[in-house]
Design an enzyme around this catalytic site. Structure first.
Site, PDB file in Angstrom:
ATOM      1  CB  SER A  69     -10.474  -0.255  38.696  1.00  0.00           C
ATOM      2  OG  SER A  69      -9.826  -0.785  37.514  1.00  0.00           O
ATOM      3  CE  LYS A  79     -12.582   2.620  37.953  1.00  0.00           C
ATOM      4  NZ  LYS A  79     -13.510   2.627  36.944  1.00  0.00           N
ATOM      5  CG  HIS A 130      -7.428   3.440  37.565  1.00  0.00           C
ATOM      6  ND1 HIS A 130      -8.521   2.927  36.593  1.00  0.00           N
ATOM      7  CD2 HIS A 130      -6.808   2.666  37.872  1.00  0.00           C
ATOM      8  CE1 HIS A 130      -8.090   1.417  36.313  1.00  0.00           C
ATOM      9  NE2 HIS A 130      -6.831   1.281  37.095  1.00  0.00           N
ATOM     10  CG  ASN A 131     -11.239   4.556  34.209  1.00  0.00           C
ATOM     11  OD1 ASN A 131     -10.925   3.858  35.260  1.00  0.00           O
ATOM     12  ND2 ASN A 131     -12.636   4.232  33.893  1.00  0.00           N
ATOM     13  CD  GLU A 145      -8.412   1.083  31.845  1.00  0.00           C
ATOM     14  OE1 GLU A 145      -8.709   1.340  33.006  1.00  0.00           O
ATOM     15  OE2 GLU A 145      -9.471   1.081  30.907  1.00  0.00           O
TER      16      GLU A 145
END
Ligand code: NBP
Length: 478
Positions: A128, A182, A185-186, A189
């Site tokens: 990232s 990941k 995580h997105n 976000e």
């Protein structure tokens, strides 16, 4: 000399990552399907360090020291499979093949199993930070075998972002664990960006402030507990003046939010796992609503009615502080939900994921980097017994406790005066659901038993029961 690390796929991400390796002193092999990109990298950035460029995949593989370590940075999906198939033919047992693209974790699980049969370590690795992160130090989330991390880990840790001397890279877990984390995580976000956008909307349409004024407010917020990359760039975007119109940049941008799919994956996966990530889901849906151009235009034509009054703001400073506190509380809930999804994924797929370490490697390099991630790390590192929810860690229980009045005022006001706050509202609803001693789910069980004989359990004794709804309505044990 033989190269210590190789990168294939030299578009923005791959070339920046290769430069990062070279700048950190690693002899770096580089390769791209079409040779022009390789040549461009060598010509423009050859001075960054020691590169070994190859035109063919075979020469590329031959240029690497064994066990080879290769990072694939090509378009996710079919292109990644094509590259894996080509390289697998050229690699030997013990070599390490890393997919640094945004692969779906289920693809990574499949690919890891296929490569393991050939004795190749396949590492699905979340990276990232966009292009700048790739060049200057990203947050790196590698999965794959523990053994692969022993030799790959130190190289990735060296090129990752560092916060307080600690690398933003750790072994997440086996096979698809890195890409799963990941993905979440997105998703987080998405939720974080939506909440910030709602705060902006409240200040803009609720309090009638200008983008420039709101930019100053966000810059101020960035000095406190909200200190983060996303708040910082929000201030900069809001301060931007459009050169053509001379007006605020944010006013000439079409209000249609794009997405590439990782937010949707996060929600789809959460639905499969049964984890209520309502904040992330609302963020994805909000982008979806923004893209419903035809319906939105029709709504303007129809003139769908809403409240008449404007938000009566008596004290602007108090209002701004109220929005800030509500934003922080909602953000804590969104992160708690995301961490729940990681925990559920770990359980489902047999990964041993250290949530404190995950928060630690998100502190730098990545899009959601923020000071408050230190608090999350503390929540999982300092408590002997890991909290079942981030919300149960003392710091966060207290932060949310202190936010009660402002949070509820903002959500109530937004409803009253017609400003959509799906992120703030769903976070509060989730919170109230979580803390409720009794939920109306009992009634739903009754309904399900009525129309479908789905049965229910009693609070006062063991067993499974059913009411003879179409008979004498007596209870039977089933
Ligand atoms: P792209 O996703 O635009 O992919 C372009 C690269 O893929 C080029 O090197 C291209 O080679 C190669 N490629 C394609 Br397309 N099809 C191929 C095939 N069949 N065989 C071999 N190579 C093929 O590049 P990017 O934006 O640098 O992203 C790379 C990866 O990193 C993606 O998975 C992306 O999701 C992920 N990622 C991106 C970001 C970001 O901020 N952009 C952040 C984090 C992760 P060619 O030059 O010969 O066409």
């Amino acid at each position: 000399p033989k190269a210590e690390i190789g990168v294939t796929g030299l578009a923005v991400m791959g070339s920046n990552l290769a430069r990062n390796f070279a700048r950190n002193g690693f002899v770096t092999a580089v390769h791209n399907r079409s040779y022009a990109k390789t040549q461009a990298l060598l010509e423009e950035h050859g001075g960054d360090g020691t590169f070994v460029g190859s035109e063919s995949a075979a020469d590329f593989v031959a240029s690497l020291a064994t066990p080879r370590k290769i990072i694939i940075m090509v378009k996710a999906g079919g292109p990644t499979d094509a590259v894996i198939d080509e390289l697998a033919e050229l690699l030997e047992p013990g070599d390490i093949l890393v997919d640094g693209g945004n692969a779906k974790f289920s693809d990574t699980i499949r690919r890891e199993a296929a490569m393991r049969e050939k004795g190749i370590h396949f590492v699905g690795c979340g990276i990232s930070g966009g292009e700048e992160g790739a060049l200057l130090g990203p947050s790196i989330m590698p999965g794959g075998s523990k053994q692969s991390y022993e030799s790959l880990g130190p190289i990735l840790e060296k090129i990752s972002a560092h916060v307080d001397g600690a690398p933003c890279c750790t072994h997440i877990g086996t096979d698809g664990a890195g890409h799963f984390v990941k993905m979440v995580h997105n998703g987080i976000e998405y939720a974080d960006m939506q909440l910030i956008a709602e705060a902006y909307d409240l200040l803009r349409r609720g309090a009638g402030l200008s983008p420039a004024q709101i930019a100053d407010i966000f810059a101020e917020w960035n000095k406190g507990e909200l200190d983060s990359f996303l708040i910082e760039i929000t201030a900069q975007v809001l301060a931007q003046v459009d050169a053509t119109t001379g007006g605020p940049f944010v006013d000439i941008v079409k209000d249609v939010a794009g997405m590439k799919g990782t937010g949707t994956w996060t929600v789809q996966t959460a639905l499969d796992l049964g984890v209520p990530v309502s904040g992330i889901a609302e963020a994805v849906f909000a982008r979806g609503l923004s893209s419903q151009g035809e319906q939105r235009a029709a709504a303007q034509q129809v003139g769908l009615p809403g409240p008449q009054e404007q938000w009566p703001i008596e004290d602007l400073d108090v209002f701004v502080a109220t929005v800030r506190v509500a934003l922080y509380a909602s953000k804590i809930v969104a992160y708690a939900q995301g961490l729940d999804e990681i925990q559920a994924g770990a359980k489902e797929y047999g990964w041993d994921i250290d949530l404190g370490a995950v928060a630690r490697i998100w502190r730098g390099g990545c899009i959601i980097r923020a000071v408050f991630l230190n608090r999350i790390t503390e929540a999982y590192d300092t408590t002997a017994e890991k909290p079942l929810s981030l919300l149960f860690a003392p710091y966060f229980t207290e932060a949310i406790g202190g936010a009660q009045g402002p949070w509820r005022d903002v959500v109530a006001g937004a409803a009253r005066y017609g400003i959509p706050t799906p992120g703030f509202s769903s976070a509060l609803a989730y919170y109230d659901g979580l803390r409720a001693e009794r939920l109306p789910a009992a009634l739903i069980q009754g309904q399900r038993d009525f129309f479908g004989a789905h049965t229910y359990q009693r609070t006062d004794k063991e067993g499974t029961y059913h009411v003879l709804w179409s008979g004498d309505r007596s209870e039977v044990q089933s």
